[in-house]
Design a protein around this motif. Sequence first.
Motif, PDB file in Angstrom:
ATOM      1  N   VAL A 157      55.915  56.029  58.090  1.00  0.00           N
ATOM      2  CA  VAL A 157      56.444  55.932  59.501  1.00  0.00           C
ATOM      3  C   VAL A 157      57.399  57.236  59.831  1.00  0.00           C
ATOM      4  N   VAL A 158      59.094  56.154  58.855  1.00  0.00           N
ATOM      5  CA  VAL A 158      59.362  57.550  58.638  1.00  0.00           C
ATOM      6  C   VAL A 158      59.450  58.679  58.404  1.00  0.00           C
ATOM      7  N   LEU A 159      59.371  59.616  59.088  1.00  0.00           N
ATOM      8  CA  LEU A 159      59.015  60.648  58.116  1.00  0.00           C
ATOM      9  C   LEU A 159      60.158  61.875  57.641  1.00  0.00           C
ATOM     10  N   TYR A 160      61.206  61.290  58.323  1.00  0.00           N
ATOM     11  CA  TYR A 160      62.621  61.918  57.412  1.00  0.00           C
ATOM     12  C   TYR A 160      63.605  61.222  58.041  1.00  0.00           C
ATOM     13  N   ALA A 161      63.912  60.840  56.605  1.00  0.00           N
ATOM     14  CA  ALA A 161      65.827  60.230  57.008  1.00  0.00           C
ATOM     15  C   ALA A 161      66.726  61.025  55.914  1.00  0.00           C
ATOM     16  N   SER A 162      68.349  61.622  57.289  1.00  0.00           N
ATOM     17  CA  SER A 162      69.255  62.504  55.872  1.00  0.00           C
ATOM     18  C   SER A 162      68.892  61.302  54.522  1.00  0.00           C
ATOM     19  N   ALA A 163      70.202  61.668  54.089  1.00  0.00           N
ATOM     20  CA  ALA A 163      70.647  61.594  52.298  1.00  0.00           C
ATOM     21  C   ALA A 163      71.351  60.328  53.168  1.00  0.00           C
ATOM     22  N   GLU A 164      72.633  60.258  53.872  1.00  0.00           N
ATOM     23  CA  GLU A 164      73.199  59.754  54.800  1.00  0.00           C
ATOM     24  C   GLU A 164      72.202  58.011  54.894  1.00  0.00           C
ATOM     25  N   MET A 165      71.406  58.556  55.663  1.00  0.00           N
ATOM     26  CA  MET A 165      70.943  57.364  56.184  1.00  0.00           C
ATOM     27  C   MET A 165      69.783  56.706  54.861  1.00  0.00           C
ATOM     28  N   ARG A 166      69.551  57.424  54.030  1.00  0.00           N
ATOM     29  CA  ARG A 166      68.650  56.785  53.019  1.00  0.00           C
ATOM     30  C   ARG A 166      70.088  55.915  51.964  1.00  0.00           C
ATOM     31  N   GLU A 167      71.038  56.596  52.056  1.00  0.00           N
ATOM     32  CA  GLU A 167      71.835  55.958  51.507  1.00  0.00           C
ATOM     33  C   GLU A 167      72.739  54.424  52.317  1.00  0.00           C
ATOM     34  N   ASN A 168      72.556  54.449  53.596  1.00  0.00           N
ATOM     35  CA  ASN A 168      73.355  53.399  54.172  1.00  0.00           C
ATOM     36  C   ASN A 168      72.569  52.897  54.469  1.00  0.00           C
ATOM     37  N   TYR A 169      71.396  53.080  55.354  1.00  0.00           N
ATOM     38  CA  TYR A 169      70.716  52.005  56.025  1.00  0.00           C
ATOM     39  C   TYR A 169      69.671  51.691  55.662  1.00  0.00           C
ATOM     40  N   ASP A 170      69.103  52.354  53.836  1.00  0.00           N
ATOM     41  CA  ASP A 170      67.825  52.320  53.722  1.00  0.00           C
ATOM     42  C   ASP A 170      67.885  50.942  53.179  1.00  0.00           C
ATOM     43  N   ILE A 171      67.932  50.157  53.272  1.00  0.00           N
ATOM     44  CA  ILE A 171      68.017  48.440  52.354  1.00  0.00           C
ATOM     45  C   ILE A 171      66.927  47.989  51.460  1.00  0.00           C
ATOM     46  N   THR A 172      65.983  49.281  51.372  1.00  0.00           N
ATOM     47  CA  THR A 172      64.685  48.546  50.269  1.00  0.00           C
ATOM     48  C   THR A 172      65.876  47.758  48.696  1.00  0.00           C
ATOM     49  N   ASN A 173      66.782  48.565  48.218  1.00  0.00           N
ATOM     50  CA  ASN A 173      67.213  48.027  47.101  1.00  0.00           C
ATOM     51  C   ASN A 173      68.233  46.642  47.642  1.00  0.00           C
ATOM     52  N   ARG A 174      68.439  46.511  48.621  1.00  0.00           N
ATOM     53  CA  ARG A 174      69.385  45.033  48.685  1.00  0.00           C
ATOM     54  C   ARG A 174      68.590  44.272  49.215  1.00  0.00           C
ATOM     55  N   VAL A 175      67.154  44.388  49.475  1.00  0.00           N
ATOM     56  CA  VAL A 175      67.188  43.050  49.707  1.00  0.00           C
ATOM     57  C   VAL A 175      66.247  42.746  48.553  1.00  0.00           C
ATOM     58  N   MET A 176      65.881  43.592  47.317  1.00  0.00           N
ATOM     59  CA  MET A 176      64.690  43.477  45.852  1.00  0.00           C
ATOM     60  C   MET A 176      66.361  43.024  45.001  1.00  0.00           C
ATOM     61  N   GLU A 177      67.303  43.250  44.845  1.00  0.00           N
ATOM     62  CA  GLU A 177      68.737  42.938  44.542  1.00  0.00           C
ATOM     63  C   GLU A 177      68.643  41.216  45.049  1.00  0.00           C
ATOM     64  N   ARG A 178      68.521  40.893  46.542  1.00  0.00           N
ATOM     65  CA  ARG A 178      68.800  39.629  47.160  1.00  0.00           C
ATOM     66  C   ARG A 178      67.992  38.796  46.605  1.00  0.00           C
ATOM     67  N   MET A 179      66.197  38.999  46.686  1.00  0.00           N
ATOM     68  CA  MET A 179      65.463  39.015  45.500  1.00  0.00           C
ATOM     69  C   MET A 179      65.334  38.349  43.576  1.00  0.00           C
ATOM     70  N   ASN A 180      66.618  39.265  43.647  1.00  0.00           N
ATOM     71  CA  ASN A 180      66.240  39.262  41.744  1.00  0.00           C
ATOM     72  C   ASN A 180      64.890  39.906  41.532  1.00  0.00           C
ATOM     73  N   ILE A 181      64.409  41.150  41.818  1.00  0.00           N
ATOM     74  CA  ILE A 181      63.677  41.790  41.677  1.00  0.00           C
ATOM     75  C   ILE A 181      64.194  43.199  41.015  1.00  0.00           C
ATOM     76  N   ARG A 182      64.082  43.416  39.743  1.00  0.00           N
ATOM     77  CA  ARG A 182      64.449  44.405  38.858  1.00  0.00           C
ATOM     78  C   ARG A 182      63.468  45.759  39.573  1.00  0.00           C
ATOM     79  N   ARG A 183      64.307  46.678  39.550  1.00  0.00           N
ATOM     80  CA  ARG A 183      63.641  47.789  39.338  1.00  0.00           C
ATOM     81  C   ARG A 183      62.887  48.664  38.605  1.00  0.00           C
TER      82      ARG A 183
END
Length: 183
Positions: A157-183
């Motif tokens: 769905v997201v075909l392009y996201a700048s590095a700044e966008m990925r760093e500041n607004y990709d919440i995947t890792n934050r969600v995984m941390e909140r759910m105690n999911i190890r990467r």
Amino acid sequence: MKKASTFFFALVLVFGFSAFNLSAQAQDLKIGVVDAGRILMMMPELENVSDQLDGFTNRKRREFAQLEAEFLQAREEFEQKVAVISETARQAEQERLSGLAMRLQQFQMEYQQELMERQENLIAPLRSRIMNTINDVANELGLAYVINQMVNNGDMVVLYASAEMRENYDITNRVMERMNIRR
């Protein structure tokens, strides 16, 4: 004429301020992205779901193998005696074989339907937990929207996201941390 030009000027001012206001609101709009599929695949609970589905599948395969063996045995018996039985008996046996074949097909269709239902019922609570956590993280970050990076068929769905966008607004890792999911 002067009234028309005054009206036109007022109209331009109203639309100009509205456009400026919308532009300012759009600049303040925060949009996050998340890879919900990756989160789901990393959840430890998914292993339990997989084990339950494997157990169900193995049980159904055994049941199917038994039904198939009954059908093959009945067909073999029919083929051995077809030359010596009456036309009426032959027709009755063919109908019985057709019934067994239909039973096999019905079993397969019901199995596929039941497997999809079980999978959805087992995964639904996991998806709900992911969505609740996404909502919590999005609210904390003040995001107006969160877009899933992929849809179910794997299309991005997201075909392009700048590095700044990925760093500041990709919440995947934050969600995984909140759910105690190890990467």
